[in-house]
Design an enzyme around this catalytic site. Structure first.
Site, PDB file in Angstrom:
ATOM      1  N   LYS A  26      -8.999   8.638  69.042  1.00 19.33           N
ATOM      2  CA  LYS A  26      -9.361   7.266  69.657  1.00 19.33           C
ATOM      3  C   LYS A  26     -10.973   7.171  69.131  1.00 19.33           C
ATOM      4  O   LYS A  26     -11.615   7.912  69.551  1.00 19.33           O
ATOM      5  CB  LYS A  26      -9.276   7.292  70.949  1.00 19.33           C
ATOM      6  CG  LYS A  26      -9.540   5.752  71.607  1.00 19.33           C
ATOM      7  CD  LYS A  26      -9.425   5.626  72.971  1.00 19.33           C
ATOM      8  CE  LYS A  26      -9.664   4.066  73.400  1.00 19.33           C
ATOM      9  NZ  LYS A  26     -10.791   3.482  72.666  1.00 19.33           N
ATOM     10  N   GLU A 178     -14.461  10.158  71.070  1.00 19.28           N
ATOM     11  CA  GLU A 178     -14.401   9.081  72.001  1.00 19.28           C
ATOM     12  C   GLU A 178     -12.998   9.915  72.975  1.00 19.28           C
ATOM     13  O   GLU A 178     -13.063   9.686  74.046  1.00 19.28           O
ATOM     14  CB  GLU A 178     -14.132   7.913  71.738  1.00 19.28           C
ATOM     15  CG  GLU A 178     -14.030   7.071  72.862  1.00 19.28           C
ATOM     16  CD  GLU A 178     -13.549   5.579  72.783  1.00 19.28           C
ATOM     17  OE1 GLU A 178     -13.293   4.813  73.604  1.00 19.28           O
ATOM     18  OE2 GLU A 178     -13.482   5.083  71.578  1.00 19.28           O
TER      19      GLU A 178
END
Length: 605
Positions: A26, A178
Site C-alpha cells: 500500500k 505505509e
C-alpha cells in the site's frame, strides 16, 4: 464516458491468513483511475477530478505507448499515483505538492526532476469489456499481460504482490512504507464499496505527547511535546476514542482547562499515545488515539524521543545511545543509529549478499578504531555468517543486522566487487583520489571526462562521493560477464587514456611521494579481495560525511565532499530521489560489448 467509483479496503489491525489471500504494497499517494483509449489518456482522482495537467509525464508516456498496447485498448486501470522514494515507499508530501501546482513551467520541471509513477494494481475494463465480475486473480493476470507488454514504461508499473504476508510486511517495515493490503484472490471488483474482501493494514508509527487543548466546535484534541525547554505542538486528533473516553476527556478539559472561544487550554498533565503515519511540521498524518500513558510524565514526551519512535526501529538491543561519536558537530550514537535506520532502504540493497568489512570506533572517531570482517561469537542469529575455508565472515542482509552493527559503533561499511554466490565482479569501479580535499576539483574533472567517454561508448555509469576527498565512478555489469583479470585490463586502459590526455592532472603512480599534486586514478583497487566504501555509508570524518550517490548533472565545480553528512543526507534523498534507483536496470541492459571490445583489443596489444 462513464466514470467509475473505486473499490475501497477496510482498515483492520491484523492481516488475515490463508491461501485465499494475496498481499500487496500500500503506497502513500493518490488513488487514481487510468482511462486509456486509442484516442486519449486520462487520469482521474477518486473525487472525479482530472489530473492530466499535474502529471504530464505519465500522460505523455501512455500516449507514446498507445500503439504498443493497441490490442488491449480501451482500458480502465485502478492504481495509486505516487512519487516513489523506494520500491516500497512513496513520498506523500511531494505528490501533494505537485497536485497543488498550477504553473505549467513548474510542473514540467518537477516532472523531469522527480517524476511520478502510476502504480497499477487492478483492472476494471479490458479491451473495452467490463471485467469486474472476474475473480481478482484473473484480473491480476490480465494486468500482468499489460504491464509485461509495457517493457519500456518507467512511469507505469505494477504494485508488488505475493502470497507470503511476513516477507512482504518485512520489506514494507524496512522501507518505512505505509502498509499492506490483503485481498481475497476470488473477490470481484465492487465499485464504490468499502469491502471486507480487501483489508488494509497500516504500518503505524506511535508517538507520545501531552494533551494541551480541546476544541468543542470540532472535537479535536491538540497534543504537545517538549523540544528542550520549549513546548511545541505535535499535532491534533479526534478519532480512536471510545464514547466513554471522549466524554471523560471533555469533562476533564471543562473542569481544568481555561476557555477561549470554544478552545479549552490545559497545562501539561495527561499523556497519550497516538498512532499515525507521520508527524512533522506540527501535524499528524492520519492520527488515531492509541491509549492513555499514565506511566509517562509530560517531561518524558520530547521531540528527541518521538523522532526515535517515528523511525520504527526493529527489535535490537540498543546500548549507550548518548555516547558521543563525533566531537563537532556533537553527534551521538543515537544520531548514527537514526541515520542508519532511515537510510536503510537505500543502503541495504548494496550490502546484501556481499561479504562485509566494517570499521568500528567504540569511543568516537578521534579514538582507537579497528577493522572487522569476521563474525564475532556474540553476534545474534539474524547476522548472516559466511564460511570460507576455516574462517567465518559476515554479511549485512537485513535491517536488524545494520542496526546491530551501528550499535557496535560501526561507522564505515566496506564491500567487495562481487556477490557471495559468484567469484566474479558485478561492477567495475574507478576510484578518483585527489591529493587532498582542496584538490577535489581534479576529481570532478576526471569524473566528467569518464562520463563523456562512457557516454560515447554507450556504457551506463553512476557516480558517488567517497565521503572523504574523492569521487568513485561505478559501471554495473551482470555477474559473470567478466573476470577480474579482464576488468583490470579495462580499468588500466581507461586510466591510461586519461593520464595520456592530461599528464599534468592525473597519474597511476602508486607511490604517494611520486604523485605530486596530481589525482591518482586507482584502478588497482578494483580487484579480487579488495573492498570499497558502500553507497550511503557514513565516514569517520570530522564532519560525519557520507559516501553519497549523485546525479551526473551535480558533478560541477560547486561540488564539495563535505556537502553531504548524516545530518542532511536523508532529506536530500527524499527530495531528489536515489541516483542509484536505476542501477539494476542499467546492469541488465549494460552495453558490455564496448567493454569486451576494449579488453580484447588491449589484450592482444
Amino acid at each position: 464516458m462513464h466514470m467509475h467509483k473505486p473499490m475501497l479496503p477496510t482498515l483492520v489491525d491484523q492481516a488475515p491468513n490463508g491461501e485465499e489471500w494475496i498481499y500487496e504494497v500500500k503506497y502513500d499517494g493518490f488513488r487514481a483511475l487510468l482511462h486509456w483509449t486509442k484516442e486519449a489518456v486520462d487520469i482521474w482522482s477518486r473525487n472525479e477530478n482530472k489530473l492530466n495537467k499535474q502529471f504530464p509525464e505519465i500522460i505523455q508516456q501512455c500516449k507514446q505507448l498507445t500503439e504498443t498496447l493497441s490490442n488491449y485498448l480501451p482500458l480502465w486501470i485502478d492504481a495509486e499515483l505516487t512519487i516513489l522514494n523506494t520500491p516500497f515507499q512513496a513520498n506523500f508530501s511531494l505528490i501533494q505538492q505537485r497536485n497543488r501546482l498550477r504553473n505549467k513551467t513548474a510542473i514540467h520541471k518537477l516532472s523531469v526532476e522527480r517524476p511520478a509513477t502510476l502504480m497499477c494494481f487492478d483492472i476494471i475494463h479490458y479491451k473495452g469489456q467490463d471485467v469486474v465480475q472476474l475473480p481478482l486473480i484473473e484480473r491480476k493476470a490480465l494486468l500482468d499481460q499489460i504491464i509485461h507488454t509495457l517493457t519500456h514504461a518507467t512511469f507505469i508499473q505494477q504494485v508488488p504482490y505475493e502470497q507470503d504476508w511476513h516477507h512482504l510486511w518485512k520489506n514494507v517495515f524496512t522501507h518505512l512504507g505505509e502498509g499492506v493490503v490483503a485481498k481475497r484472490i476470488h473477490s470481484q471488483y465492487d465499485k464504490g464499496i468499502r469491502s471486507k474482501q480487501w483489508l488494509k493494514i497500516k504500518n503505524w508509527r506511535t508517538v507520545n505527547g501531552f494533551l494541551s487543548t480541546y476544541n468543542s466546535d470540532n472535537d479535536y484534541y491538540t497534543v504537545g511535546l517538549y523540544n528542550g525547554d520549549t513546548i511545541e505542538v505535535l499535532g491534533s486528533f479526534k478519532h480512536g476514542l471510545s464514547p466513554e473516553q471522549h466524554q471523560t476527556l471533555k469533562n476533564f478539559f471543562y473542569q481544568h482547562g481555561i476557555s477561549t472561544q470554544h478552545v479549552y487550554k490545559m497545562k501539561p498533565s495527561v499523556c497519550v499515545e497516538i498512532n499515525c503515519l507521520q508527524a512533522k511540521n506540527n501535524e499528524l498524518r492520519e492520527p488515531f488515539f492509541g491509549d492513555f500513558r499514565f506511566d509517562l510524565s509530560p517531561e518524558a514526551c520530547t521531540k528527541e524521543q518521538n523522532n526515535w519512535l517515528l523511525a520504527l526501529f526493529p527489535h535490537v538491543d540498543i546500548s549507550n545511545p548518548d555516547k558521543k561519536l563525533w566531537k563537532i558537530p556533537a553527534f551521538q550514537k543515537r544520531d548514527l543509529l537514526l541515520y542508519l535506520r532511515e537510510i536503510a532502504p537505500y543502503m541495504l540493497p548494496h550490502l546484501q549478499h556481499k561479504q562485509l568489512t566494517i570499521i568500528r570506533f567504540p569511543n568516537g572517531i578521534e579514538k582507537e578504531s579497528f577493522f572487522q570482517k569476521h563474525i564475532p561469537h556474540y553476534a545474534p542469529p539474524y547476522v548472516t555468517s559466511i564460511q570460507i575455508n576455516e574462517e567465518t565472515f559476515m554479511a549485512c542482509d537485513n535491517l536488524e543486522t545494520l542496526i546491530w552493527l551501528g550499535n557496535q559503533a560501526a561507522i564505515e561499511y566496506h564491500i567487495p566487487f562481487e556477490q557471495l554466490d559468484q567469484p566474479l565482479p558485478n561492477e567495475i569501479v574507478f576510484d578518483l583520489d585527489p591529493p587532498n580535499r582542496n584538490a577535489f576539483s581534479l576529481a570532478v574533472f576526471a569524473a566528467q571526462l569518464l562520463k563523456q567517454l562512457f557516454d560515447e561508448l554507450h556504457i551506463q555509469s553512476f557516480v558517488k562521493t567517497s565521503g572523504n576527498k574523492g569521487l568513485q565512478v561505478h559501471i554495473p555489469i551482470t555477474k559473470g560477464s567478466f573476470t577480474y583479470r579482464e576488468t583490470r585490463i579495462f580499468t588500466a586502459t581507461i586510466a591510461q587514456v586519461l593520464v595520456q590526455q592530461h599528464p599534468e592532472h592525473f597519474t597511476i603512480e602508486r607511490l604517494k611521494k611520486k604523485r605530486g599534486n596530481r589525482l591518482y586514478i586507482d584502478y588497482v583497487q578494483h580487484g579480487e579481495g579488495k573492498t570499497l566504501i558502500a553507497p550511503y555509508s557514513p565516514r569517520a570524518t570530522k564532519e560525519a560525511t557520507v559516501a553519497t550517490p549523485l546525479y551526473w548533472h551535480e558533478i560541477t565545480e560547486d561540488l564539495s565532499p563535505t556537502d553531504f553528512t548524516i545530518n542532511n543526507l536523508l532529506a536530500r534523498v527524499k527530495k531528489y530521489g536515489c541516483p542509484l534507483a536505476t542501477l539494476e536496470q542499467a546492469r541488465a541492459n549494460q552495453h558490455t560489448e564496448a567493454i569486451q571490445s576494449i579488453i580484447e583489443r588491449c589484450s592482444s596489444d
